[in-house]
Design a protein around this motif. Structure first.
Motif, PDB file in Angstrom:
ATOM      1  N   ALA A 127     -38.240 -42.342  58.826  1.00  0.00           N
ATOM      2  CA  ALA A 127     -37.024 -41.400  58.166  1.00  0.00           C
ATOM      3  C   ALA A 127     -35.628 -42.115  59.028  1.00  0.00           C
ATOM      4  O   ALA A 127     -35.726 -42.609  59.985  1.00  0.00           O
ATOM      5  N   VAL A 128     -34.660 -42.311  58.367  1.00  0.00           N
ATOM      6  CA  VAL A 128     -33.409 -42.955  58.439  1.00  0.00           C
ATOM      7  C   VAL A 128     -32.422 -41.945  58.765  1.00  0.00           C
ATOM      8  O   VAL A 128     -32.020 -41.463  57.633  1.00  0.00           O
ATOM      9  N   PRO A 151     -40.813 -42.458  62.995  1.00  0.00           N
ATOM     10  CA  PRO A 151     -41.841 -42.316  61.820  1.00  0.00           C
ATOM     11  C   PRO A 151     -41.700 -40.803  61.117  1.00  0.00           C
ATOM     12  O   PRO A 151     -41.380 -39.722  61.661  1.00  0.00           O
ATOM     13  N   LEU A 152     -42.191 -40.861  60.020  1.00  0.00           N
ATOM     14  CA  LEU A 152     -42.073 -39.785  59.100  1.00  0.00           C
ATOM     15  C   LEU A 152     -43.068 -38.531  59.947  1.00  0.00           C
ATOM     16  O   LEU A 152     -44.042 -38.631  60.383  1.00  0.00           O
ATOM     17  N   GLY A 153     -42.536 -37.553  60.087  1.00  0.00           N
ATOM     18  CA  GLY A 153     -43.247 -36.309  60.551  1.00  0.00           C
ATOM     19  C   GLY A 153     -42.479 -36.017  62.064  1.00  0.00           C
ATOM     20  O   GLY A 153     -42.995 -34.838  62.635  1.00  0.00           O
ATOM     21  N   VAL A 154     -41.759 -37.005  62.689  1.00  0.00           N
ATOM     22  CA  VAL A 154     -41.408 -36.755  64.110  1.00  0.00           C
ATOM     23  C   VAL A 154     -39.923 -36.342  63.872  1.00  0.00           C
ATOM     24  O   VAL A 154     -38.811 -37.175  63.799  1.00  0.00           O
ATOM     25  N   LEU A 159     -39.812 -34.845  59.014  1.00  0.00           N
ATOM     26  CA  LEU A 159     -40.926 -33.635  58.668  1.00  0.00           C
ATOM     27  C   LEU A 159     -40.863 -33.386  57.221  1.00  0.00           C
ATOM     28  O   LEU A 159     -41.514 -33.328  56.385  1.00  0.00           O
ATOM     29  N   ALA A 160     -39.552 -32.728  57.212  1.00  0.00           N
ATOM     30  CA  ALA A 160     -39.056 -32.243  55.663  1.00  0.00           C
ATOM     31  C   ALA A 160     -39.316 -33.507  54.599  1.00  0.00           C
ATOM     32  O   ALA A 160     -39.512 -33.163  53.491  1.00  0.00           O
ATOM     33  N   LEU A 161     -39.016 -34.658  54.992  1.00  0.00           N
ATOM     34  CA  LEU A 161     -39.093 -35.798  54.037  1.00  0.00           C
ATOM     35  C   LEU A 161     -40.484 -35.992  53.855  1.00  0.00           C
ATOM     36  O   LEU A 161     -41.086 -36.420  52.585  1.00  0.00           O
ATOM     37  N   ILE A 196     -46.796 -29.210  58.767  1.00  0.00           N
ATOM     38  CA  ILE A 196     -46.735 -29.395  57.382  1.00  0.00           C
ATOM     39  C   ILE A 196     -47.311 -28.184  56.711  1.00  0.00           C
ATOM     40  O   ILE A 196     -46.378 -27.381  55.621  1.00  0.00           O
ATOM     41  N   ALA A 197     -48.272 -27.704  56.981  1.00  0.00           N
ATOM     42  CA  ALA A 197     -48.861 -26.377  56.380  1.00  0.00           C
ATOM     43  C   ALA A 197     -47.807 -25.133  56.516  1.00  0.00           C
ATOM     44  O   ALA A 197     -47.563 -24.525  55.639  1.00  0.00           O
ATOM     45  N   ALA A 198     -47.711 -25.105  57.758  1.00  0.00           N
ATOM     46  CA  ALA A 198     -46.427 -23.939  58.034  1.00  0.00           C
ATOM     47  C   ALA A 198     -45.166 -24.075  57.302  1.00  0.00           C
ATOM     48  O   ALA A 198     -44.641 -23.117  56.917  1.00  0.00           O
ATOM     49  N   ALA A 199     -44.696 -25.493  57.239  1.00  0.00           N
ATOM     50  CA  ALA A 199     -43.380 -25.635  56.363  1.00  0.00           C
ATOM     51  C   ALA A 199     -43.598 -25.326  54.992  1.00  0.00           C
ATOM     52  O   ALA A 199     -42.720 -24.671  54.477  1.00  0.00           O
ATOM     53  N   ARG A 200     -44.691 -25.911  54.416  1.00  0.00           N
ATOM     54  CA  ARG A 200     -45.095 -25.213  53.152  1.00  0.00           C
ATOM     55  C   ARG A 200     -45.054 -23.884  52.873  1.00  0.00           C
ATOM     56  O   ARG A 200     -44.341 -23.275  51.497  1.00  0.00           O
TER      57      ARG A 200
END
Length: 273
Positions: A127-128, A151-154, A159-161, A196-200
């Motif tokens: 992610a940038v 890194p994606l997820g950090v 994490l939204a990406l 991810i599960a919680a965000a969804r």
């Protein structure tokens, strides 16, 4: 003597040499310059503007697309700058359409929250941060600058990406970034999967005390007309401040993301193919 003067007189001018063929790097640069204008560009127009034949131009565009520097337009026919191009433009301070579109939302969110608001885009498995607005609260989350990568997820934006990508893509990305998470001992692959599960389930991301002690962030995806995540809006602040206002901030982020999506789609559809 006459012969000597004749020999010393004006010499015939050799015919001018044809212009040298541009090398591979110059061809790439020409295409990137042509893509810097507004709106997706057709292959025919790009070839004419750069002086390249269509086969060569398409070959270069396909390679640039694989590296993330260009992408196809929404209709699949035009070409536009990709996320890597966007990241370079952000680092250089050059505005682009996505950042310009997000600016009002960033300003409103910073005014509402008093905290740091971030716009992030994906670049491969990272992610940038491409834009930032700092609020008035004196304790600020200044650990992400424009151009910063994670890194994606950090982090909430990263994490939204990641969270709303297809499951197979999520797992492929996690398999790549797993060895990059050593710098984040509180956020391993298992924790990212849980987040991810919680965000969804809730519709937004919230991460507290996972990346920076006592700090956290809340974020939402921004999608294109196909439903694909193209950016993320997030608010970073003291964890205590986020806990107190989680619902308020999540709703505000969601409104701004929806507004960006509505404003972005008509603009894209009006552009020529």
């Amino acid at each position: 003597m006459a012969r000597r003067k004749a020999a010393e007189g004006p010499q015939a001018v050799p015919p001018s040499e044809p212009a040298a063929e541009p090398n591979a790097v110059q061809k790439v640069c020409a295409l990137l310059r042509a893509l810097a204008g507004p709106g997706p560009r057709r292959l025919t127009d790009l070839a004419a503007e750069t002086g390249l034949n269509k086969v060569t131009a398409l070959r270069i565009l396909d390679t640039l697309a694989q590296e993330g520097f260009v992408a196809r337009g929404p209709d699949g026919r035009g070409w536009r700058p990709g996320t890597e191009f966007l990241a370079l433009a952000a680092r250089a301070g050059r505005p682009d359409d996505l950042r310009a579109l997000a600016r009002p939302s960033l300003v409103r969110l910073a005014e509402l929250s008093g905290d740091t608001v971030l716009l992030s885009v994906r670049s491969g498995v990272e992610a940038v941060c491409v834009e930032r607005e700092i609020g008035s609260y004196p304790i600020r989350a200044n650990y992400l600058d424009i151009g910063s990568r994670r890194p994606l997820g950090v982090g909430a934006g990263a994490l939204a990406l990641l969270a709303w990508l297809p499951d197979r893509e999520v797992e492929a990305i996690l398999g790549i970034v797993a060895h990059r998470l050593d710098a984040y001992p509180r956020l391993g692959v298992a924790e990212i999967r849980e987040a991810i599960a919680a965000a969804r389930a809730r519709g937004y991301v919230i991460l507290l005390d996972r990346v920076v002690d006592t700090m956290g962030a809340i974020g939402v995806p921004v999608r294109d007309e196909t439903g694909r995540t193209v950016a993320a809006l997030s608010i970073a602040a003291l964890s205590a401040r986020l806990r107190e206002r989680e619902t308020l901030l999540a709703e505000a982020l969601g409104r701004e993301a929806n507004l960006m999506e509505r404003e972005r789609v008509p603009a894209r559809r009006q552009e020529p193919a």
